[in-house]
Design an enzyme around this catalytic site. Structure first.
Site, mmCIF file in Angstrom:
data_model
loop_
_atom_site.group_PDB
_atom_site.id
_atom_site.type_symbol
_atom_site.label_atom_id
_atom_site.label_comp_id
_atom_site.label_asym_id
_atom_site.label_seq_id
_atom_site.Cartn_x
_atom_site.Cartn_y
_atom_site.Cartn_z
ATOM 1 N N GLY A 1 -4.858 1.751 -10.469
ATOM 2 C CA GLY A 1 -4.775 3.044 -9.799
ATOM 3 C C GLY A 1 -6.134 3.588 -9.421
ATOM 4 N N GLY B 1 -1.389 6.156 -10.363
ATOM 5 C CA GLY B 1 -1.228 4.717 -10.261
ATOM 6 C C GLY B 1 -0.113 4.201 -11.145
ATOM 7 N N VAL B 2 -0.341 3.011 -11.719
ATOM 8 C CA VAL B 2 0.687 2.346 -12.520
ATOM 9 C C VAL B 2 0.062 1.884 -13.843
ATOM 10 C CG1 VAL B 2 2.413 0.506 -12.574
ATOM 11 C CG2 VAL B 2 1.744 1.502 -10.388
ATOM 12 N N ASP C 1 -5.967 8.285 19.511
ATOM 13 C CA ASP C 1 -5.466 8.532 18.162
ATOM 14 C C ASP C 1 -5.863 7.302 17.341
ATOM 15 O OD1 ASP C 1 -3.735 9.531 16.003
ATOM 16 O OD2 ASP C 1 -2.488 7.819 16.544
ATOM 17 N N GLY D 1 0.335 10.168 -8.191
ATOM 18 C CA GLY D 1 -1.009 10.664 -7.914
ATOM 19 C C GLY D 1 -2.103 9.933 -8.651
#
Length: 682
Positions: free
Chosen positions: A455, A442-443, A377, A440
């Site tokens: 973002g 950013g800032v 994994d 979805g």
């Protein structure tokens, strides 16, 4: 020996598992190993000393002193007395084992020994008290006593192997303090550790061992976990961190809430796992034991046929035919065959436990020999499991300024990428105004009178800001996630992040490939990211965009292609895939042993231990094969000799017993050498 579970009355339940035994002696050895081993040493010493006394009076005394009396007592009476004591005191365990086998309608090694030594003792007793009953009166008291002593010596060595293998693991339990300081009603109370209950609040001062597993409620300290993980450096512990019973609190005072007590603690689980590995029969062991169960009645039949041939057909004296019968019974005793596999598995499991490699059963060790594919994994196993800042590219600002802007805004976000950026950003941070978190994207905020965006591409392009395609593509082709930092309507810089490989991941993959194994990586990442990581680590193949529920299906598909698969995962999350593989290897699961589906558990969070586990398994199987080879060759070669094929040379029963004991000793010593095995990777 092979045990028919439907017939034997000797069984016991331990930690929810039922164990079956061929005789009461084997059951008692399992339940009270220390007591049985002590008794075995006493009886072995007694038998051998008495045997030497018989040798002295039978051979040396008449030659040295020229007489057959000792203080007026006939030497033959002395021989009878000494041999009888050995036969029915030290030999009682064989009679009991033989009787148990007969009651259970099975044949075991005790039956061979009881019949062989009884024949020698009975013949000799008749010679002493009924002179002339046989044409030639030959005494076999020396043979019967030394045979019992030598066989007990072989069993003592076998038990020594088991003791040595589990001793180091059992000592872990001794690390648990006998008393715990429990906080009750505003005060402290000294309570026996075994009476601590889950939920109790425990106070542990500097220098003390932590009594049970728990979670830190209050305090800060460094804890020495070397007994569990092998790490030499103490580990920092603070509120919310898990601690393990038996580890040492090195500095501050800790208040701990008990979470696992008694047999649920990590230490108890380790002991249980090793115990199961030792006692759970593997396929190779089961086949050998079953062969031995058929072997015993065949040998008894061969001894009777040999006796009948030499006495009735070859017209040899009774004592010659009897010598052959006894020699066949003793030489054929499949002690070495019986201990060949369990001795190696016991030492392998014990050695693994000391290295932090816990093996749930002998079958898991055996399967490592056939592994041709190792599936990893990715997230949390090959990689750290959390994103990390790898690249900072300044476009219209310095690298330091780009990181400072991003950190100042992202510290208000809970997104994993935001946390990674904040972790990489040095304080002090700037104070943003009018901060907006745009899911979805950013800032966005006002920072020092400038509109700042942090973002993805969608965020900056929605504000009419263009991005250099070449820069983006370069980072993305390396499998990195790109965070764009913009200020005053232009791109200030780019930040590349990725879940980085663990320090030993590439070396682990390389070593596995050198062993001829194919390495495959499963990941939920997109193909581009997966390809970048695969290239970085050198894996043979990768399967991207795998949902957690699909991992087990992929393992099954690989097995359907004829591959023997080992699945390596980080524990509970990979449980279905671990269970679907031929061997499941759970890594870094020191505090979650009870929850693991893996057949092999690596206590340390160290990928290179996957290599060590595979090497240990192959080494153990090699030892099993060596042991079985010598055990079978020994019986195949010496049974015909004992049956008189080299007549007039006859194999003395004592020599037969010594050879039988030597066979067991060789298997035992060969297995003990496994305890000295050192992994190539320390």
């Amino acid at each position: 020996m092979y045990v028919d579970e439907s017939k034997t009355p000797f069984k016991t339940v331990r930690r929810g598992r039922t164990y079956y035994f061929c005789s009461k002696t084997c059951l008692e050895t399992f339940l009270q190993p220390e007591r049985e081993f002590r008794m075995l040493k006493i009886l072995t010493s007694f038998s051998i000393l008495m045997g030497l006394l018989v040798v002295f009076f039978d051979h040396a005394y008449p030659v040295l002193f020229g007489k057959h009396e000792f203080f007026g007592i006939d030497v033959e009476i002395i021989l009878f007395t000494v041999a009888t004591l050995v036969q029915f005191i030290a030999g009682y365990r064989f009679y009991r084992g033989a009787l148990d086998a007969v009651k259970a309608r099975q044949a075991n090694m005790d039956l061979l020994i009881a019949v062989g030594t009884s024949a020698a003792w009975l013949y000799s007793t008749i010679v002493v008290f009924k002179p002339g009953f046989f044409e030639q009166g030959v005494l076999y008291f020396m043979e019967s006593t030394l045979i019992i002593g030598l066989i007990l010596l072989g069993r003592m060595l076998e038990q020594l192997v088991k003791n040595r293998a589990s001793e180091a693991v059992e000592k872990l339990l001794d690390l648990q303090p006998s008393m715990a300081r429990v906080l009750k009603n505003g005060g402290e109370a000294e309570v026996p550790t075994e009476k601590v209950e889950a939920g109790n609040i425990i106070l542990v001062k500097a220098g003390e061992r932590i009594p049970v597993d728990g979670v830190v409620l209050e305090g800060f300290s460094y804890v020495d976990q070397s007994m569990l993980t092998g790490e030499s450096m103490p580990v920092e512990k603070r509120n919310g961190d898990e601690v393990v019973g038996g580890t040492v609190n090195k500095s501050g005072v800790l208040k701990i809430r008990a979470t696992r007590v008694g047999e649920e603690t990590v230490l108890s689980q380790i002991v249980r796992l090793v115990e199961e590995a030792v006692l759970t029969k593997s396929k190779m062991q089961s086949l050998a034991d079953k062969a031995a169960s058929y072997f015993v009645p065949i040998v008894i039949l061969v001894s009777i046929i040999a006796f009948a041939y030499w006495y009735y057909v070859a017209s040899q004296p009774l004592h010659v035919a009897l010598t052959i019968l006894i020699s066949v019974l003793i030489i054929a005793c499949p002690c070495a065959l019986g201990i060949a596999t369990p001795a190696a598995i016991t030492m392998g499991a014990g050695r693994g436990a000391r290295l932090g490699i816990l093996i749930k059963g002998g079958e898991q060790l055996e399967k490592t020999r056939r592994i041709d594919t190792v599936v990893f994994d990715k997230t949390g196993t090959l990689t750290v499991g959390e994103p990390k800042v790898t690249d900072i590219i300044g476009v219209n600002a310095s690298r330091e300024e780009v990181l400072k802007i991003a950190g100042s805004l992202e510290r208000f976000s809970e997104h994993p990428l935001a946390k990674a950026i904040v972790k990489a950003s040095p304080p002090p941070f700037k104070e943003p105004e009018n901060l907006e978190i745009l899911p979805g994207m950013g800032v966005k905020a006002l920072l020092e009178n400038s509109v700042v965006l942090v973002g993805n591409r969608l965020l900056v392009e929605s504000h009419g800001i263009g991005v250099d395609e070449n820069m983006l593509r370069g980072l993305q082709e390396e499998g990195k996630t790109v965070v764009i930092v913009a200020s005053n309507n232009r791109v200030a810089g780019l930040i590349g992040l990725m879940d980085t490989p663990k320090a030993d991941a590439a070396e682990t993959v390389r070593r596995l490939r050198e062993m001829g194994l194919r390495v495959t990586m499963l990941t939920g990442d997109n193909r581009r990211t997966a390809e970048a990581i695969a290239k970085m680590l050198g894996v043979d193949e990768f399967i991207p965009e795998v949902l957690p529920q699909d991992k087990a299906r992929i393992i099954q598909e690989l097995r359907a292609q004829g591959r023997t698969v080992a699945m390596v995962g980080d524990g509970v999350n990979d449980a279905p895939a671990l269970a679907a593989a031929d061997i499941g290897i759970a890594i870094g699961s020191g505090t979650d042993i009870a929850k693991e589906t893996g057949g092999i558990i690596l206590v340390k969070d160290r990928l290179l231990d996957v290599v060590n586990a595979v090497e240990l398994g192959k080494k153990t199987v090699s030892k099993i094969r060596q042991n079985l080879f010598w055990a079978f060759i020994y019986n195949i070669v010496l049974i015909p000799v004992a049956a008189g094929i080299l007549y007039p040379f006859l194999l003395n029963p004592v020599i037969a017993a010594a050879a039988m004991a030597l066979s067991s000793v060789s298997v035992t010593v060969n297995s003990i050498l496994l305890g000295r095995w050192r992994p190539r990777i320390g």
